[in-house]
Design a protein around this motif. Structure first.
Motif, PDB file in Angstrom:
ATOM      1  N   ASP A  52     -10.092 -20.475 -10.526  1.00 57.34           N
ATOM      2  CA  ASP A  52      -9.325 -19.239 -10.573  1.00 57.34           C
ATOM      3  C   ASP A  52      -8.326 -19.259 -11.732  1.00 57.34           C
ATOM      4  O   ASP A  52      -7.490 -20.163 -11.829  1.00 57.34           O
ATOM      5  CB  ASP A  52      -8.572 -19.059  -9.253  1.00 57.34           C
ATOM      6  CG  ASP A  52      -7.584 -17.921  -9.307  1.00 57.34           C
ATOM      7  OD1 ASP A  52      -8.001 -16.794  -9.577  1.00 57.34           O
ATOM      8  OD2 ASP A  52      -6.371 -18.173  -9.115  1.00 57.34           O
ATOM      9  N   PRO A  53      -8.378 -18.279 -12.637  1.00 58.52           N
ATOM     10  CA  PRO A  53      -7.514 -18.285 -13.827  1.00 58.52           C
ATOM     11  C   PRO A  53      -6.015 -18.280 -13.501  1.00 58.52           C
ATOM     12  O   PRO A  53      -5.232 -18.975 -14.163  1.00 58.52           O
ATOM     13  CB  PRO A  53      -7.909 -17.010 -14.576  1.00 58.52           C
ATOM     14  CG  PRO A  53      -9.291 -16.694 -14.103  1.00 58.52           C
ATOM     15  CD  PRO A  53      -9.325 -17.148 -12.681  1.00 58.52           C
ATOM     16  N   MET A  54      -5.585 -17.502 -12.486  1.00 61.03           N
ATOM     17  CA  MET A  54      -4.166 -17.450 -12.149  1.00 61.03           C
ATOM     18  C   MET A  54      -3.667 -18.803 -11.650  1.00 61.03           C
ATOM     19  O   MET A  54      -2.590 -19.267 -12.047  1.00 61.03           O
ATOM     20  CB  MET A  54      -3.917 -16.386 -11.074  1.00 61.03           C
ATOM     21  CG  MET A  54      -3.962 -14.962 -11.589  1.00 61.03           C
ATOM     22  SD  MET A  54      -2.666 -14.624 -12.821  1.00 61.03           S
ATOM     23  CE  MET A  54      -1.196 -14.926 -11.854  1.00 61.03           C
ATOM     24  N   PHE A 255       5.918  -9.261  -5.802  1.00 60.32           N
ATOM     25  CA  PHE A 255       5.488 -10.533  -6.371  1.00 60.32           C
ATOM     26  C   PHE A 255       4.125 -10.906  -5.786  1.00 60.32           C
ATOM     27  O   PHE A 255       4.019 -11.232  -4.600  1.00 60.32           O
ATOM     28  CB  PHE A 255       6.512 -11.632  -6.078  1.00 60.32           C
ATOM     29  CG  PHE A 255       7.769 -11.506  -6.878  1.00 60.32           C
ATOM     30  CD1 PHE A 255       7.825 -11.995  -8.183  1.00 60.32           C
ATOM     31  CD2 PHE A 255       8.893 -10.885  -6.356  1.00 60.32           C
ATOM     32  CE1 PHE A 255       8.985 -11.887  -8.943  1.00 60.32           C
ATOM     33  CE2 PHE A 255      10.055 -10.769  -7.101  1.00 60.32           C
ATOM     34  CZ  PHE A 255      10.098 -11.263  -8.404  1.00 60.32           C
ATOM     35  N   ALA A 256       3.110 -10.840  -6.617  1.00 58.04           N
ATOM     36  CA  ALA A 256       1.739 -11.044  -6.148  1.00 58.04           C
ATOM     37  C   ALA A 256       1.460 -12.509  -5.849  1.00 58.04           C
ATOM     38  O   ALA A 256       1.920 -13.410  -6.570  1.00 58.04           O
ATOM     39  CB  ALA A 256       0.749 -10.538  -7.190  1.00 58.04           C
ATOM     40  N   HIS A 257       0.704 -12.743  -4.797  1.00 54.57           N
ATOM     41  CA  HIS A 257       0.169 -14.077  -4.523  1.00 54.57           C
ATOM     42  C   HIS A 257      -0.916 -14.359  -5.550  1.00 54.57           C
ATOM     43  O   HIS A 257      -1.637 -13.456  -5.980  1.00 54.57           O
ATOM     44  CB  HIS A 257      -0.401 -14.118  -3.104  1.00 54.57           C
ATOM     45  CG  HIS A 257      -0.801 -15.489  -2.644  1.00 54.57           C
ATOM     46  ND1 HIS A 257      -1.994 -16.070  -3.021  1.00 54.57           N
ATOM     47  CD2 HIS A 257      -0.177 -16.385  -1.839  1.00 54.57           C
ATOM     48  CE1 HIS A 257      -2.079 -17.276  -2.464  1.00 54.57           C
ATOM     49  NE2 HIS A 257      -0.991 -17.490  -1.749  1.00 54.57           N
ATOM     50  N   ARG A 258      -1.054 -15.616  -5.944  1.00 53.77           N
ATOM     51  CA  ARG A 258      -2.007 -15.953  -7.011  1.00 53.77           C
ATOM     52  C   ARG A 258      -3.454 -15.656  -6.618  1.00 53.77           C
ATOM     53  O   ARG A 258      -4.310 -15.517  -7.485  1.00 53.77           O
ATOM     54  CB  ARG A 258      -1.859 -17.425  -7.399  1.00 53.77           C
ATOM     55  CG  ARG A 258      -2.077 -18.399  -6.282  1.00 53.77           C
ATOM     56  CD  ARG A 258      -1.761 -19.831  -6.663  1.00 53.77           C
ATOM     57  NE  ARG A 258      -1.807 -20.718  -5.519  1.00 53.77           N
ATOM     58  CZ  ARG A 258      -2.925 -21.200  -4.995  1.00 53.77           C
ATOM     59  NH1 ARG A 258      -4.100 -20.905  -5.533  1.00 53.77           N
ATOM     60  NH2 ARG A 258      -2.894 -21.994  -3.939  1.00 53.77           N
ATOM     61  N   ARG A 259      -3.745 -15.529  -5.311  1.00 54.72           N
ATOM     62  CA  ARG A 259      -5.118 -15.262  -4.884  1.00 54.72           C
ATOM     63  C   ARG A 259      -5.411 -13.778  -4.665  1.00 54.72           C
ATOM     64  O   ARG A 259      -6.529 -13.414  -4.315  1.00 54.72           O
ATOM     65  CB  ARG A 259      -5.425 -16.019  -3.577  1.00 54.72           C
ATOM     66  CG  ARG A 259      -5.532 -17.531  -3.736  1.00 54.72           C
ATOM     67  CD  ARG A 259      -6.341 -18.115  -2.593  1.00 54.72           C
ATOM     68  NE  ARG A 259      -6.298 -19.575  -2.608  1.00 54.72           N
ATOM     69  CZ  ARG A 259      -5.531 -20.315  -1.826  1.00 54.72           C
ATOM     70  NH1 ARG A 259      -4.717 -19.727  -0.978  1.00 54.72           N
ATOM     71  NH2 ARG A 259      -5.561 -21.631  -1.882  1.00 54.72           N
ATOM     72  N   GLU A 260      -4.418 -12.921  -4.851  1.00 55.08           N
ATOM     73  CA  GLU A 260      -4.663 -11.495  -4.631  1.00 55.08           C
ATOM     74  C   GLU A 260      -5.557 -10.931  -5.729  1.00 55.08           C
ATOM     75  O   GLU A 260      -5.394 -11.254  -6.911  1.00 55.08           O
ATOM     76  CB  GLU A 260      -3.343 -10.734  -4.576  1.00 55.08           C
ATOM     77  CG  GLU A 260      -2.552 -11.006  -3.298  1.00 55.08           C
ATOM     78  CD  GLU A 260      -1.347 -10.098  -3.157  1.00 55.08           C
ATOM     79  OE1 GLU A 260      -1.497  -8.980  -2.645  1.00 55.08           O
ATOM     80  OE2 GLU A 260      -0.252 -10.517  -3.571  1.00 55.08           O
ATOM     81  N   SER A 261      -6.478 -10.081  -5.328  1.00 53.26           N
ATOM     82  CA  SER A 261      -7.451  -9.547  -6.281  1.00 53.26           C
ATOM     83  C   SER A 261      -6.815  -8.505  -7.195  1.00 53.26           C
ATOM     84  O   SER A 261      -5.871  -7.800  -6.808  1.00 53.26           O
ATOM     85  CB  SER A 261      -8.627  -8.913  -5.539  1.00 53.26           C
ATOM     86  OG  SER A 261      -8.226  -7.711  -4.897  1.00 53.26           O
TER      87      SER A 261
END
Length: 364
Positions: A52-54, A255-261
Motif C-alpha cells: 500500500d503506497p500510503m 484526518f484519513a486513516h492510511r487504509r481508507e480508499s
C-alpha cells in the motif's frame, strides 16, 4: 540515545509492518523495563514492507526517525512478488538465529508467526498494533487460536487450515516458559493478563519528548477509520455519521486513516465539505506536532486510547462516538459490536458521545 539502545548485551531484532508498530517500537526502546534482559549494542528494525503506497510512505518517514534515534533499519520488500517471502525469510534467518530478543508489532501476522518458528530468542516483546493488542492478550490468556477480531466467525478457510500448524507453533512461542520471557508493551487496557506475561504501560513518553507542544486551533478535527474497508461498517451509514458529527461539532478537517480508499475519501469531501488530510506520519505525531483542534472526534479505534496520552497536558479534548449496531454490515463478525463497545468503554480521559442518528432519507 535511548536507554535501551545505548546498553550492551544480546542483540535485539524488531519486526514491523505498519507506521504505528514502528512508532511503538521507538516508544518501547525509549522506556526501559525493570528486570528486562539487556538489549544489544543497538536495535535492528526490520520493516516488512506492505504494498500500500500510503503505508509505505509513512513507514519511510518513521524509518528516518528511527535512524535519527541511532537504530539500524533494514527495509525488506517482503511482498514484492511471488519469491519475495522466500527471499526475505532466507535473508533474515541468520539474524533470527542470533537474536536474543525479538520485538514484534503484529502477532496475528502470518509473516511474523512464520518468523517466530525460526528464532530461539529467550525474550519476546509484543508492542501495540492498535486495538488488536487487546484481542491478542485476551486470546492468549484463554488459550484460543490467534484470530483478528473483525474476521467473520465460522469454519476456517483452506489457507487457515494449511497455516494452522505455524499459527499454533507461534502461539506456543508467545506463551511464557522457564526459559522464555514474554512482554506486552501497550497503551491499551489489558484486563486478562496471561500467566507469566509482563505488561508494561506505554505512555508515549518518546513522542512527548520529541514533538510539541502543539498549536491548538479553536475548532474540531475528525479522525477517520478503516471500518468500512474491513467490511465492518456500511459505507452509506458511515458517511451519514461523519456528516452528523461534523455538523454537530463544527469539524472542518478529516484526518484519513492510511487504509481508507481514495473513492470513499473523495465522496466524504464532496458530500460533507470536510478538508481531507492524509497524514504522512501516525496521528499521534501529527497531533503532537500540531496544529490540532481543541476537540478531536473519533469513532472507536486505537486513537481514543493513544491521543489522550500523546496530548497529555495540552488541553485538547478527545471525544469518541459509539458505533450504532445498525451501521454494521451483514459480513461483520458476530464479535464486532461487543469489541467496538469495549474499545470505547475502556478508553480513559475521553468524552463519550452517543451514536449519531442517520439523517432522514439515509439507508435504513
Amino acid at each position: 540515545m535511548s536507554p535501551r539502545a545505548g546498553s550492551t548485551g544480546p542483540h535485539t531484532l524488531a519486526f514491523v509492518e505498519s507506521p504505528v508498530q514502528l512508532l511503538n517500537v521507538l516508544e518501547w526502546a525509549h522506556s526501559p523495563t525493570p528486570g528486562a534482559l539487556a538489549p544489544g549494542a543497538g536495535l535492528t528494525l526490520v520493516v516488512l514492507s506492505p504494498n500500500d503506497p500510503m503505508t509505505r510512505g509513512q513507514l519511510r518517514r518513521m524509518a528516518e526517525l528511527a535512524r535519527d534515534e541511532g537504530h539500524e533499519v533494514r527495509w525488506e520488500e517482503a511482498r514484492g512478488g511471488t519469491v519475495a517471502p522466500f527471499r526475505t525469510i532466507v535473508g533474515l534467518t541468520p539474524l533470527l538465529r542470533r537474536a536474543r530478543r525479538v520485538v514484534m508489532g503484529d502477532p496475528f501476522s502470518r509473516y511474523v508467526q512464520l518468523l517466530l518458528t525460526i528464532t530461539s530468542a529467550e525474550d519476546l516483546v509484543v508492542v501495540d498494533d492498535g486495538t488488536a493488542t487487546m484481542e491478542f492478550v485476551a486470546q492468549l490468556a484463554r488459550g484460543e487460536r490467534l484470530v483478528r477480531w473483525h474476521r467473520k466467525g465460522g469454519r476456517p478457510g483452506a489457507r487457515d487450515v494449511l497455516f494452522a500448524p505455524v499459527s499454533s507453533a507461534a502461539r506456543r512461542r508467545l506463551t511464557p516458559s522457564a526459559g522464555r520471557r514474554v512482554e506486552v508493551f501497550s497503551s491499551m487496557p489489558v484486563r486478562e493478563t496471561p500467566d507469566g506475561v509482563t505488561v508494561t504501560a506505554n505512555d508515549f513518553a518518546w513522542t512527548r519528548s520529541r514533538f510539541g507542544p502543539p498549536r491548538i486551533t479553536g475548532g474540531a478535527d475528525l479522525v477517520g477509520t478503516s471500518l468500512v474497508e474491513t467490511g465492518v461498517v456500511d459505507g452509506d451509514r458511515y458517511l451519514e455519521a461523519v456528516r452528523g458529527l461534523a455538523r454537530a461539532h463544527g469539524a472542518t478537517r478529516y484526518f484519513a486513516h492510511r487504509r481508507e480508499s481514495t473513492e470513499k475519501l473523495h465522496r466524504l469531501a464532496v458530500e460533507t465539505g470536510l478538508e481531507i488530510v492524509r497524514p504522512d506520519l501516525p496521528l499521534e505525531l501529527i497531533a503532537r506536532r500540531g496544529p490540532i483542534g481543541r476537540t478531536v472526534l473519533s469513532f472507536p479505534s486505537t486513537v481514543v486510547h493513544t491521543l489522550p496520552l500523546a496530548l497529555a497536558g495540552t488541553g485538547v479534548r478527545v471525544a469518541v462516538c459509539d458505533i450504532d449496531p445498525r451501521w454494521l454490515t451483514d459480513n461483520a463478525s458476530p464479535r464486532a459490536q461487543g469489541f467496538l463497545s469495549g474499545v470505547t468503554g475502556s478508553a480513559r480521559d475521553v468524552h463519550r458521545l452517543a451514536a449519531v442518528t442517520a439523517a432522514p432519507g439515509a439507508p435504513a
